[in-house]
Design an enzyme around this catalytic site. Structure first.
Site, PDB file in Angstrom:
ATOM      1  N   LYS A   1       0.818  -1.214   0.000  1.00  8.27           N
ATOM      2  CA  LYS A   1       0.000   0.000   0.000  1.00  8.27           C
ATOM      3  C   LYS A   1       0.852   1.263   0.000  1.00  8.27           C
ATOM      4  CE  LYS A   1      -2.622  -0.245   3.555  1.00  8.27           C
ATOM      5  NZ  LYS A   1      -2.043  -1.458   4.152  1.00  8.27           N
TER       6      LYS A   1
ATOM      7  N   THR B   1       4.025   1.667  -0.878  1.00  7.39           N
ATOM      8  CA  THR B   1       4.737   1.770  -2.147  1.00  7.39           C
ATOM      9  C   THR B   1       3.808   2.272  -3.248  1.00  7.39           C
ATOM     10  OG1 THR B   1       6.062  -0.123  -1.441  1.00  7.39           O
ATOM     11  CG2 THR B   1       6.235   0.510  -3.738  1.00  7.39           C
TER      12      THR B   1
ATOM     13  N   ARG C   1       1.227   7.590   7.516  1.00  6.34           N
ATOM     14  CA  ARG C   1       1.559   7.504   8.938  1.00  6.34           C
ATOM     15  C   ARG C   1       3.070   7.418   9.154  1.00  6.34           C
ATOM     16  NH1 ARG C   1      -1.497   2.378  11.124  1.00  6.34           N
ATOM     17  NH2 ARG C   1      -1.004   1.638   9.038  1.00  6.34           N
TER      18      ARG C   1
ATOM     19  N   LYS D   1       8.785  -6.605  10.355  1.00  8.58           N
ATOM     20  CA  LYS D   1       8.218  -5.907   9.201  1.00  8.58           C
ATOM     21  C   LYS D   1       9.252  -5.058   8.474  1.00  8.58           C
ATOM     22  CE  LYS D   1       4.574  -2.649   7.933  1.00  8.58           C
ATOM     23  NZ  LYS D   1       3.492  -1.773   8.416  1.00  8.58           N
TER      24      LYS D   1
ATOM     25  N   ALA E   1      -3.914   0.265  13.580  1.00 10.22           N
ATOM     26  CA  ALA E   1      -5.113   0.118  12.757  1.00 10.22           C
ATOM     27  C   ALA E   1      -6.084  -0.901  13.333  1.00 10.22           C
ATOM     28  CB  ALA E   1      -4.730  -0.276  11.337  1.00 10.22           C
TER      29      ALA E   1
ATOM     30  N   PHE F   1      -3.999  -1.565   6.742  1.00 12.03           N
ATOM     31  CA  PHE F   1      -4.603  -2.868   6.454  1.00 12.03           C
ATOM     32  C   PHE F   1      -5.614  -2.778   5.299  1.00 12.03           C
ATOM     33  CE2 PHE F   1      -3.550  -3.649  11.139  1.00 12.03           C
ATOM     34  CZ  PHE F   1      -2.334  -4.189  10.827  1.00 12.03           C
TER      35      PHE F   1
ATOM     36  N   PHE G   1       4.402  -8.399  -9.348  1.00 11.48           N
ATOM     37  CA  PHE G   1       5.613  -9.098  -8.922  1.00 11.48           C
ATOM     38  C   PHE G   1       6.209  -9.788 -10.150  1.00 11.48           C
ATOM     39  CE2 PHE G   1       3.586  -8.218  -5.041  1.00 11.48           C
ATOM     40  CZ  PHE G   1       4.436  -8.440  -3.979  1.00 11.48           C
TER      41      PHE G   1
ATOM     42  N   TRP H   1       7.291  -0.142  -8.107  1.00 11.68           N
ATOM     43  CA  TRP H   1       8.438  -0.569  -7.299  1.00 11.68           C
ATOM     44  C   TRP H   1       9.701  -0.596  -8.157  1.00 11.68           C
ATOM     45  CZ3 TRP H   1      11.650  -4.925  -7.637  1.00 11.68           C
ATOM     46  CH2 TRP H   1      12.512  -5.128  -6.540  1.00 11.68           C
TER      47      TRP H   1
END
Length: 587
Positions: free
Chosen positions: A79, A81, A102, A113, A297, A325, A413, A442
């Site tokens: 999200k 990215t 955030r 993470k 969240a 999320f 991907f 990306w």
């Protein structure tokens, strides 16, 4: 762009450290700000003064876009990215664009993470500052929160030793705090499971009294939720004053005790007077990026600050923000909680999906962070993918209930195939998405998200009919049951005796006319993390309900919510070091 793109794509940190950063004053002046509007924190980051809102109030509002996602795997679906890549892509199309996200906690950064500045060629820089201390906002929340915790125990201690007459001479009254009712833990911005439950007050008589307590991670603090929802200093002071830390020891009719009752709310506000100003950084392609507030969240609303958005919509053609999320959690709370506080009306939702996650929802093997993916996720499997697209379709339907156009961003991907992308696109359009676009931000930055940006621009020009899912004036149960039925797909709701008692209590106290901030797992549309896809035919359980009176919402608990994460066996901090003055290993 501030950096030359390479193939194969280097690490996020290598890309960030190779980038040419423009002075933040130049980034600010490009969108109409002046040096006097900023509080500089070095050369490349700054805080923006709140009076900028008044200065820019006659400007038209930007198109307002929320980036959300399907139900994610534990690896996340990109999200942030996508938020950054879309912002950069809007810039390549000639639009002024800003993103607002955030600030990440250092707990996950050092845990499993890693960082949260985006990734590849769609990042916010300076990446090291972003993921570490930034301008100290999280530390300010920690200190203000712990000041309140210290005030609670000091009051319990002194009231146990001194008479009513003594307190009256001090201009005070005894609060008679029930130690068993205290819900205000201490906080630290780190993953530390050993602090979840602790005994405090051990030692000599002057160190007590002894009671059981605990620690939460700082971003789970109600103060962080307040920082994200407040609209100004006066509003923040009032909200902090309303924080309920527990009740008195009356047996029949216990009364809530607030931060104002403790006399600590003013000092807590003073500690947050700089943190309330949003932080300004930049993307790799030199768009402004607000990074401000970081509420959980699950137990909070999981969105960046109202203030950053209120300023950002006056500084550009497009403001792209992000919710934590999936659409069932962060996006729903963005609409029903944040938009009520900000008064801003969203124009479009961007829903991020990956082939990997949809295969998981179609019945694929368990995805575990830190372990290699099963071959089902790295080889074409259209049957598994099409089965999992039901989750995508459910999230599109959730977003559409709010009357907003939805654009699906298929985050690509290198193991995906064109046939898989087409299957996702077909499912998205069938479910009512305005468009569905493969995006490669990306690897290629804004250029890789150009098609997504074009779709978003078109979607924001579409007529919309934004509406909240419920009216805050409705009874507590009606609001909970609307969420359970319309968002989580449950047939009904089961309330524990404790939840029933809280509903009665909060209604009697007048806390019932507030939004609902459901505390549930992010790993499923339901309350049960193991239920993938689109669970149906179940009853949604509410085991307890708690009040964040200062933040202005109730949060029902559907399952066990951890407010202090733990570290994994091989945490990310093992790779982080300082070599020749340069940070290495940050991801």
């Amino acid at each position: 762009m501030s950096i030359e793109k390479k193939k194969p794509v280097p690490s996020d940190l290598d890309i960030a450290q190779a980038a040419h950063l423009r002075p933040i004053i130049e980034i600010a002046t490009a969108v109409g700000l002046e040096e006097d509007d900023l509080e500089l924190y070095g050369k490349y980051k700054a805080k923006v003064h709140l009076d900028v809102r008044d200065k820019l109030q006659t400007r038209p509002n930007a198109k307002y876009i929320d980036v959300t996602a399907i139900t994610p795997t534990p690896l996340g679906e990109g999200k942030t990215t996508t938020t950054v890549g879309l912002t950069q892509a809007l810039g390549t199309l000639g639009h002024k664009a800003i993103c607002a996200i955030r600030q990440p906690s250092m707990g996950p950064t050092f845990g499993i993470k890693g960082g949260a500045a985006g990734g590849g060629y769609s990042q916010i820089i300076p990446m090291e500052d972003f993921n570490l201390h930034l301008t100290g906002d999280i530390h300010a929340v920690s200190v203000a929160h712990n000041l309140c915790a210290a005030a609670i125990d000091a009051r319990i201690y002194h009231e146990s030793r001194w008479s009513d007459a003594f307190f009256e001479r001090q201009g005070l009254r005894k609060l008679h705090i029930d130690p068993y009712s205290v819900t205000w833990n201490r906080v630290v911005d780190m993953n530390d499971r050993a602090l979840r439950n602790v005994l405090i007050g051990l030692g000599d008589k002057g160190d007590g009294p002894v009671r059981q307590a605990g620690f939460d991670i700082t971003v789970a603090s109600e103060l962080m939720a307040i920082l994200a929802l407040t609209t100004g200093l006066e509003d923040m002071r009032a909200r902090i004053g309303r924080i309920v830390i527990g009740t008195d020891d009356s047996i029949r009719n216990p009364k809530p005790i607030t931060a104002d009752d403790l006399g600590v709310a003013g000092a807590m506000t003073v500690l947050l007077k700089d943190a309330i100003m949003p932080n300004l950084l930049q993307t790799l392609e030199e768009q402004p990026a607000f990074v401000h507030a970081g509420p959980f969240a699950n137990i909070a609303h999981g969105n960046s600050s109202v203030i950053a958005d209120q300023i950002g919509v006056k500084m550009a053609d497009f403001l792209v923000t992000e919710s934590g999320f999936g659409a069932d959690i962060g996006m729903e709370k963005f609409f029903d909680i944040k938009c009520r506080a900000s008064g801003l009306v969203p124009d479009t939702v961007v829903l991020v999906a990956t082939v990997r996650a949809l295969k998981m929802h179609g019945g694929g093997p368990k995805v575990i962070a830190g372990r290699d993916l099963d071959r089902a996720y790295t080889e074409e499997n259209l049957e598994l993918l099409r089965a999992g697209c039901a989750n995508l379709e459910a999230h599109i339907r959730i977003a559409r209930k709010f009357g907003i156009p939805v654009v699906v961003a298929i985050n690509a991907f290198n193991t995906d195939t064109p046939a898989e992308w087409e299957a996702v696109r077909e499912a998205a359009l069938r479910a009512g998405a305005f468009d569905a676009v493969v995006t490669q931000h990306w690897a290629d930055g804004g250029e890789g998200a150009a098609a997504l940006a074009e779709a978003v621009v078109k979607a924001t020009a579409e007529p919309s009919d934004f509406r909240f899912l419920y009216d805050v004036e409705q009874p507590i149960k009606e609001k909970i049951e609307t969420l359970a039925r319309e968002v989580y797909g449950a047939d009904g709701v089961d309330y524990s005796p404790e939840a029933e008692a809280k509903i009665k209590l909060y209604t009697n106290l007048g806390y019932d006319k507030t939004p609902i901030c459901m505390a549930k797992t992010h790993l499923s549309l339901s309350h049960e993390p193991a239920w993938k896809g689109v669970p149906t035919g179940y009853t949604f359980p509410i085991r307890d309900i708690r009040a964040s009176v200062g933040a202005g919402f109730l949060y029902p608990l559907a399952g066990e919510m951890r407010t202090m994460p733990g570290l994994p066996s091989t945490p990310a901090f093992m790779n982080i070091d300082l070599v020749n003055g340069e940070i290495v290993g940050l991801s």
